[in-house]
Motif scaffolding. Structure first.
Motif, mmCIF file in Angstrom:
data_model
loop_
_atom_site.group_PDB
_atom_site.id
_atom_site.type_symbol
_atom_site.label_atom_id
_atom_site.label_comp_id
_atom_site.label_asym_id
_atom_site.label_seq_id
_atom_site.Cartn_x
_atom_site.Cartn_y
_atom_site.Cartn_z
ATOM 1 N N GLY A 102 0.683 -1.336 0.015
ATOM 2 C CA GLY A 102 -0.042 0.130 -0.001
ATOM 3 C C GLY A 102 0.785 1.323 -0.035
ATOM 4 N N PHE A 103 1.881 1.367 1.128
ATOM 5 C CA PHE A 103 2.612 2.635 1.141
ATOM 6 C C PHE A 103 4.032 2.310 1.415
ATOM 7 C CE2 PHE A 103 0.916 2.249 5.330
ATOM 8 C CZ PHE A 103 1.883 3.171 5.989
ATOM 9 N N ALA A 104 4.907 3.051 0.880
ATOM 10 C CA ALA A 104 6.083 3.023 1.439
ATOM 11 C C ALA A 104 6.586 3.698 2.548
ATOM 12 C CB ALA A 104 7.166 3.284 0.239
ATOM 13 N N GLN A 105 7.492 3.489 3.386
ATOM 14 C CA GLN A 105 7.719 3.962 4.618
ATOM 15 C C GLN A 105 9.235 3.603 5.206
ATOM 16 O OE1 GLN A 105 5.681 6.476 6.113
ATOM 17 N NE2 GLN A 105 7.574 6.857 7.340
ATOM 18 N N ARG A 106 10.231 4.551 5.561
ATOM 19 C CA ARG A 106 11.590 4.174 6.174
ATOM 20 C C ARG A 106 11.260 3.292 7.386
ATOM 21 N NH1 ARG A 106 15.699 8.996 4.980
ATOM 22 N NH2 ARG A 106 14.460 9.963 3.144
ATOM 23 N N GLY A 107 11.940 2.594 7.797
ATOM 24 C CA GLY A 107 11.649 1.749 9.196
ATOM 25 C C GLY A 107 12.808 1.288 9.729
ATOM 26 N N MET A 108 14.163 1.650 9.669
ATOM 27 C CA MET A 108 15.265 1.119 10.210
ATOM 28 C C MET A 108 15.476 2.038 11.648
ATOM 29 S SD MET A 108 18.125 -0.097 7.462
ATOM 30 C CE MET A 108 19.032 -0.730 9.010
ATOM 31 N N GLN A 109 16.380 1.397 12.554
ATOM 32 C CA GLN A 109 16.732 2.288 13.662
ATOM 33 C C GLN A 109 17.878 3.315 13.414
ATOM 34 O OE1 GLN A 109 15.459 1.927 17.235
ATOM 35 N NE2 GLN A 109 16.670 3.906 16.697
ATOM 36 N N LYS A 128 -1.381 -2.800 8.374
ATOM 37 C CA LYS A 128 -2.238 -3.201 7.141
ATOM 38 C C LYS A 128 -1.690 -3.113 5.687
ATOM 39 C CE LYS A 128 -6.411 -1.474 9.687
ATOM 40 N NZ LYS A 128 -7.447 -0.520 9.521
ATOM 41 N N ALA A 129 -0.983 -1.884 5.697
ATOM 42 C CA ALA A 129 -0.628 -1.615 4.059
ATOM 43 C C ALA A 129 0.840 -1.409 3.974
ATOM 44 C CB ALA A 129 -1.282 -0.631 3.610
ATOM 45 N N GLY A 130 1.766 -1.326 5.165
ATOM 46 C CA GLY A 130 3.153 -0.882 4.800
ATOM 47 C C GLY A 130 4.050 -1.954 4.318
ATOM 48 N N PRO A 131 5.294 -1.751 4.215
ATOM 49 C CA PRO A 131 6.133 -2.867 3.622
ATOM 50 C C PRO A 131 6.031 -3.954 4.900
ATOM 51 C CG PRO A 131 7.364 -0.972 4.427
ATOM 52 C CD PRO A 131 5.915 -0.714 4.392
ATOM 53 N N PRO A 132 6.397 -5.274 4.299
ATOM 54 C CA PRO A 132 6.041 -6.409 5.218
ATOM 55 C C PRO A 132 7.403 -6.471 6.090
ATOM 56 C CG PRO A 132 6.548 -7.212 2.946
ATOM 57 C CD PRO A 132 6.070 -5.811 2.881
ATOM 58 N N ASP A 133 8.560 -5.954 5.518
ATOM 59 C CA ASP A 133 9.911 -5.928 6.432
ATOM 60 C C ASP A 133 10.149 -4.554 6.685
ATOM 61 O OD1 ASP A 133 10.245 -5.324 3.535
ATOM 62 O OD2 ASP A 133 12.246 -5.845 3.798
ATOM 63 N N TRP A 134 9.001 -4.025 7.311
ATOM 64 C CA TRP A 134 9.217 -2.255 7.528
ATOM 65 C C TRP A 134 10.458 -1.953 8.330
ATOM 66 C CZ3 TRP A 134 7.951 0.682 12.242
ATOM 67 C CH2 TRP A 134 8.329 1.967 12.003
ATOM 68 N N THR A 135 10.941 -2.754 9.395
ATOM 69 C CA THR A 135 11.861 -2.371 10.374
ATOM 70 C C THR A 135 13.461 -2.615 9.590
ATOM 71 O OG1 THR A 135 12.008 -4.763 11.046
ATOM 72 C CG2 THR A 135 10.577 -3.039 12.146
ATOM 73 N N ASN A 136 13.249 -3.122 8.238
ATOM 74 C CA ASN A 136 14.598 -3.174 7.683
ATOM 75 C C ASN A 136 14.665 -2.284 6.397
ATOM 76 O OD1 ASN A 136 15.782 -5.348 9.051
ATOM 77 N ND2 ASN A 136 14.155 -6.798 8.145
ATOM 78 N N GLN A 137 13.664 -1.402 6.225
ATOM 79 C CA GLN A 137 13.719 -0.504 5.057
ATOM 80 C C GLN A 137 14.507 0.905 5.395
ATOM 81 O OE1 GLN A 137 11.488 -0.269 2.056
ATOM 82 N NE2 GLN A 137 11.443 -2.510 2.601
ATOM 83 N N ARG A 138 15.569 1.003 4.533
ATOM 84 C CA ARG A 138 16.363 1.800 4.561
ATOM 85 C C ARG A 138 15.794 2.817 3.292
ATOM 86 N NH1 ARG A 138 22.638 1.124 3.835
ATOM 87 N NH2 ARG A 138 21.921 0.187 1.748
ATOM 88 N N TRP A 139 16.353 4.198 3.310
ATOM 89 C CA TRP A 139 15.972 5.000 2.447
ATOM 90 C C TRP A 139 15.890 4.564 0.886
ATOM 91 C CZ3 TRP A 139 18.778 7.317 -1.678
ATOM 92 C CH2 TRP A 139 20.114 7.408 -1.486
ATOM 93 N N LYS A 161 6.554 -1.365 -6.717
ATOM 94 C CA LYS A 161 6.135 -2.434 -5.879
ATOM 95 C C LYS A 161 5.064 -1.747 -4.929
ATOM 96 C CE LYS A 161 10.044 -5.432 -5.717
ATOM 97 N NZ LYS A 161 11.188 -5.733 -5.027
ATOM 98 N N TYR A 162 4.954 -0.371 -4.825
ATOM 99 C CA TYR A 162 4.089 0.541 -3.931
ATOM 100 C C TYR A 162 3.016 1.220 -4.604
ATOM 101 C CZ TYR A 162 7.656 -0.364 -0.272
ATOM 102 O OH TYR A 162 8.310 -0.942 0.936
ATOM 103 N N GLY A 163 2.062 1.447 -4.080
ATOM 104 C CA GLY A 163 0.829 2.394 -4.557
ATOM 105 C C GLY A 163 1.225 3.474 -4.350
ATOM 106 N N LEU A 164 1.854 3.873 -2.900
ATOM 107 C CA LEU A 164 1.671 5.426 -2.568
ATOM 108 C C LEU A 164 3.018 5.757 -1.699
ATOM 109 C CD1 LEU A 164 -1.667 5.604 -0.822
ATOM 110 C CD2 LEU A 164 -1.069 6.685 -3.149
ATOM 111 N N MET A 165 3.760 6.761 -1.666
ATOM 112 C CA MET A 165 4.719 7.230 -0.674
ATOM 113 C C MET A 165 4.953 8.625 -0.575
ATOM 114 S SD MET A 165 8.974 6.197 -0.985
ATOM 115 C CE MET A 165 9.177 7.132 -2.322
ATOM 116 N N VAL A 166 5.010 8.908 0.722
ATOM 117 C CA VAL A 166 5.432 10.244 1.239
ATOM 118 C C VAL A 166 6.791 10.279 1.761
ATOM 119 C CG1 VAL A 166 4.950 12.485 2.431
ATOM 120 C CG2 VAL A 166 3.190 11.110 1.464
ATOM 121 N N ASP A 167 7.617 10.853 0.895
ATOM 122 C CA ASP A 167 9.014 10.974 1.349
ATOM 123 C C ASP A 167 9.629 11.529 0.299
ATOM 124 O OD1 ASP A 167 12.044 9.848 1.998
ATOM 125 O OD2 ASP A 167 10.745 8.672 3.283
ATOM 126 N N SER A 168 10.878 11.647 0.387
ATOM 127 C CA SER A 168 11.913 12.571 -0.416
ATOM 128 C C SER A 168 11.574 12.841 -1.788
ATOM 129 C CB SER A 168 13.370 12.365 -0.034
ATOM 130 O OG SER A 168 13.678 12.145 0.978
#
Length: 413
Positions: A169-176, A223-234, A245-252
């Motif tokens: 559904g949507f892309a989102q950064r997720g790493m520590q 519900k709609a983010g990347p299944p491996d969100w905690t490993n998502q680098r920019w 692979k994504y429908g939406l993204m709010v990022d750079s």
């Protein structure tokens, strides 16, 4: 021959241009340019103090909000106002977008907003956070481009539920890493009424409004983010969106350099761009970041350091870098040029959206602190913990307490 030393990260279009064209500066100035390029992960974690404080320190280094503030706390940054006042006519300081210059002025006092105080950096690249979307995914879901954040999350959920699980559904950064909270999340958070600190200087992220926004964010991810969100680098985020692979993204918004690369991107000429969503009242507050040149206060020859900065942030260099992937340009003359408008015309609404962001909306939203990287890291830990199952209110309350300890520490100026 005298030497100017430049410290920067790898895998950066602007830095690549400087390295590849160092001979031009050397021929024009009669100086030697020594470049020290280190891995991106080391650079963005801000572990560069050992270089800035060395016996042969770099004269100029790359930085930006959050990262630079930490160096200000250790007296590593030289104010630039006197150099700008005596710059050559060709440098044309007024050509830079005012919002970008304002975001690089700060008093260094916690609680003071940006825009006042000394100038610490010269911006050579900026980003704000637009809405990039996959028109085919929206068409298949029979949905319009989302206008509000509620619409955005509902739309992402609908896209993720399409038969065949064609898209996330949507892309989102997720790493520590600190900037997990800085881009799309911060834009949603501040737009919907959140804040990092209260007027009395206490941390605000565990307040009722903040918990509500964060809960909506976490539920949307599940519900709609990347299944491996905690490993998502920019970078992987940008590449996956470019792969469709994504429908939406709010990022750079500078990801346009990847999305519109006709040699590598499936989304080239097929990506839609819009301003980021609003809250229910029609307000929007996109965050902003600048990639900038800073002068080391320990530079042994600041006049020569400025000579390099004038060249590296001059009109000629910045115009050429724009066509080599250094998005977005920081000078108005580049955006206003017929050449750049023709260059970006195939990218749909990218040009009007990005100019609206830099002229009307984008600003650095976070409260400046010389320890903001630590603050952001602790905030991100809370987001990741909540995503992994901890109660959102509990995760944010613990983080807020820790952040209050950070901001009351005597190291904060």
């Amino acid at each position: 021959m005298s030497t100017v030393r430049y410290l920067a990260p790898d895998t950066d279009a602007y830095v690549d241009f400087i390295v590849q064209n160092k001979n031009e500066f050397e021929q024009q100035s009669g100086l030697t340019l020594e470049t020290h390029i280190i891995p991106t992960d080391e650079y963005y974690s801000n572990q560069i103090g050992k270089y800035l404080d060395s016996e042969e320190p770099p004269d100029v280094f790359m930085s930006g909000p959050v990262l630079l503030w930490e160096h200000l706390g250790k007296n590593r940054v030289q104010p630039l106002d006197d150099f700008v006042a005596n710059a050559s006519d060709e440098f044309d300081f007024d050509d830079f977008y005012p919002r970008l210059i304002q975001s690089n002025r700060w008093s260094t006092k916690f609680g003071d907003r940006l825009g006042h105080g000394p100038l610490w950096e010269i911006p050579v690249n900026w980003e704000s956070y637009n809405l990039a979307y996959h028109p085919v995914a929206l068409e298949r879901a029979r949905l319009d481009v989302p206008k509000t954040w509620d619409d955005y999350l509902a739309c992402a959920d609908a896209i993720a539920r399409l038969p065949g699980q064609t898209y996330w559904g949507f892309a989102q950064r997720g790493m520590q890493v600190w900037h997990t909270m800085y881009t799309g999340f911060a834009t949603q958070y501040w737009t919907c009424g959140g804040a990092d600190f209260n007027s009395d200087g206490t941390c605000a992220i565990a307040g009722e409004t903040s918990v509500s926004i964060t809960t909506q964010f976490i539920e949307g991810l599940k519900k709609a983010g990347p299944p491996d969100w905690t490993n998502q680098r920019w970078y992987e985020l940008a590449m996956d969106f470019a792969a469709g692979k994504y429908g939406l993204m709010v990022d750079s918004d500078h990801y346009v350099a990847y999305f519109e690369d006709i040699d590598t991107s499936r989304m080239a000429r097929h990506t839609g761009y819009a301003l980021p969503p609003t809250n229910s009242h029609g307000d929007r507050k996109p965050n902003m970041w600048t990639w900038s040149l800073a002068m080391n206060a320990r530079s042994k020859n600041k006049r020569r350091a400025w000579q390099f900065m004038e060249w590296a942030a001059g009109k000629s260099v910045l115009e050429r870098t724009a066509y080599r992937g250094n998005m977005n340009p920081t000078r108005r003359s580049i955006w206003n040029s017929e050449k750049f408008q023709e260059y970006s015309a195939p990218w749909g609404n990218f040009y009007p959206v990005s100019t609206s962001l830099v002229e009307d909306y984008a600003q650095v939203l976070v409260t400046p602190s010389v320890r903001y990287r630590e603050i952001a890291d602790r905030w991100v830990t809370a987001l990741l913990t909540a995503y992994q199952g901890t109660d959102v209110s509990h995760a944010l309350s613990e983080a807020a307490a820790d952040i209050d300890t950070i901001t009351t520490n005597k190291l904060v100026i």
